[in-house]
Write a protein that holds these residues in place. Structure first.
Motif, mmCIF file in Angstrom:
data_model
loop_
_atom_site.group_PDB
_atom_site.id
_atom_site.type_symbol
_atom_site.label_atom_id
_atom_site.label_comp_id
_atom_site.label_asym_id
_atom_site.label_seq_id
_atom_site.Cartn_x
_atom_site.Cartn_y
_atom_site.Cartn_z
ATOM 1 N N ALA A 119 0.845 -1.197 0.000
ATOM 2 C CA ALA A 119 0.000 0.000 0.000
ATOM 3 C C ALA A 119 0.880 1.247 0.000
ATOM 4 N N GLU A 120 0.330 2.315 -0.532
ATOM 5 C CA GLU A 120 1.003 3.620 -0.535
ATOM 6 C C GLU A 120 2.378 3.544 -1.187
ATOM 7 N N GLY A 121 2.445 2.833 -2.305
ATOM 8 C CA GLY A 121 3.688 2.771 -3.056
ATOM 9 C C GLY A 121 4.727 1.829 -2.503
ATOM 10 N N ARG A 122 4.416 1.122 -1.423
ATOM 11 C CA ARG A 122 5.364 0.165 -0.858
ATOM 12 C C ARG A 122 5.083 -1.218 -1.434
ATOM 13 N N ARG A 123 6.101 -1.806 -2.034
ATOM 14 C CA ARG A 123 5.925 -3.096 -2.689
ATOM 15 C C ARG A 123 5.925 -4.222 -1.658
ATOM 16 N N HIS A 124 4.919 -5.098 -1.750
ATOM 17 C CA HIS A 124 4.842 -6.275 -0.879
ATOM 18 C C HIS A 124 4.370 -7.440 -1.747
ATOM 19 N N LEU A 125 5.330 -8.220 -2.240
ATOM 20 C CA LEU A 125 5.040 -9.266 -3.209
ATOM 21 C C LEU A 125 4.670 -10.577 -2.526
ATOM 22 N N ILE A 126 3.582 -11.182 -2.995
ATOM 23 C CA ILE A 126 3.096 -12.448 -2.460
ATOM 24 C C ILE A 126 2.880 -13.411 -3.626
ATOM 25 N N PRO A 127 3.407 -14.646 -3.550
ATOM 26 C CA PRO A 127 3.160 -15.623 -4.614
ATOM 27 C C PRO A 127 1.666 -15.805 -4.847
#
Length: 235
Positions: free
Chosen positions: A217-225
Motif C-alpha cells: 500500500a502507498e507505493g510500498r511493494r509487498h510481493l506475495i506468490p
C-alpha cells in the motif's frame, strides 16, 4: 467456487504455445472430470484464464490458471486427477480455493522470479558477471519496445527489483504483467549491446521460478506468490 491452479511446464512442453496450453488444459479438465463451469450464451466455453503467458522455449515452476467449479473438490484429489492426464513436461502443483472477492490472476500479476543460464559453449568471456552487475547499477536502462503504435524507447531500470549472479546463474526479480513487463531476454540483449558482448542465437536458458501479486500500500511493494492467495480444500 473460484480455484487457482499452479502448474509446472518443462522439458518438451516448453515448445508449445500459450494457445496450445489453453487447449491442452481444456481437454485435461474433461478427462479428469473436474466440475468446471461454462459461460452462458450460444457458444459456451470453460471459465478459465491464465496469469501471464510464457514465451515459447521458456520453462517454469510457477504457471497459474484460474477456473470456476460447480462444487467443491478436495485439493489432493483434484491434483491427482489432473496429473493422471498430464503428458511429460506438464505437472499440476496445487489446486486452491480463492475468496470470492479475489481478482483473477491475469489482472494482479506484478512481478516474477527468473533463473537464467547460458547454454554450454555460449557463455561470454570471463568477467561478464562483474560487467552485468556494473551494468545494473546504471540509473537508467533504456531499450526500444514494439507497441501497437510503433517503436518506443522505455527505461526498464525501475522495473528491475533484484538481480544477482552466482556460479554462472543469473537470478532476476522484475516487473511482470500487463502494466510493466521486463522480459529477461530483452534485458540481457540490452546488456550485450551496451558492453559489446556478442550473444549467440538461443544462448539463454530462461526458467520462471514464481509469479507474484503486489499487496503493498502507498507505493510500498509487498510481493506475495499467487498461490498463497488461496487455500487448500480438505475433505
Amino acid at each position: 467456487m473460484n480455484i487457482r491452479i499452479k502448474f509446472r511446464k518443462y522439458g518438451p512442453m516448453k515448445f508449445i504455445s500459450h494457445l496450445d496450453v489453453m487447449r491442452y488444459f481444456q481437454k485435461a479438465m474433461r478427462r479428469a472430470e473436474i466440475p468446471i463451469c461454462f459461460s452462458e450464451g450460444f457458444s459456451p466455453h470453460m471459465i478459465m484464464s491464465f496469469a501471464s503467458p510464457l514465451s515459447v522455449g521458456l520453462t517454469s515452476d510457477a504457471e497459474y490458471m484460474d477456473i470456476r467449479i460447480k462444487e467443491a473438490l478436495p485439493s489432493k484429489e483434484a491434483v491427482a486427477r489432473l496429473n493422471q492426464t498430464m503428458a511429460e513436461g506438464m505437472e499440476v502443483v496445487s489446486f486452491r480455493a480463492l475468496p470470492e472477492n479475489t481478482k483473477n490472476a491475469m489482472s494482479i500479476v506484478a512481478a516474477a522470479d527468473y533463473e537464467i543460464r547460458f547454454r554450454e559453449g555460449t557463455e561470454p568471456d570471463k568477467g561478464w558477471e562483474e560487467q552485468l552487475l556494473e551494468f545494473l547499477k546504471s540509473p537508467s536502462i533504456c531499450l526500444v519496445k514494439k507497441t501497437k503504435k510503433g517503436e518506443q524507447e522505455v527505461d526498464i531500470r525501475p522495473w528491475i527489483y533484484a538481480c544477482n549472479v552466482s556460479q554462472g546463474v543469473i537470478t532476476l526479480q522484475a516487473a511482470a504483467g500487463s502494466v510493466h513487463n521486463v522480459k529477461p531476454e530483452l534485458l540481457l540483449q540490452a546488456f550485450a549491446d551496451q558492453t559489446g558482448i556478442s550473444l549467440a542465437p538461443y544462448a539463454l536458458m530462461i526458467h520462471r521460478k514464481e509469479l507474484y501479486a503486489d499487496q503493498g500500500a502507498e507505493g510500498r511493494r509487498h510481493l506475495i506468490p499467487l498461490e498463497e492467495l488461496g487455500e487448500d480444500i480438505g475433505r
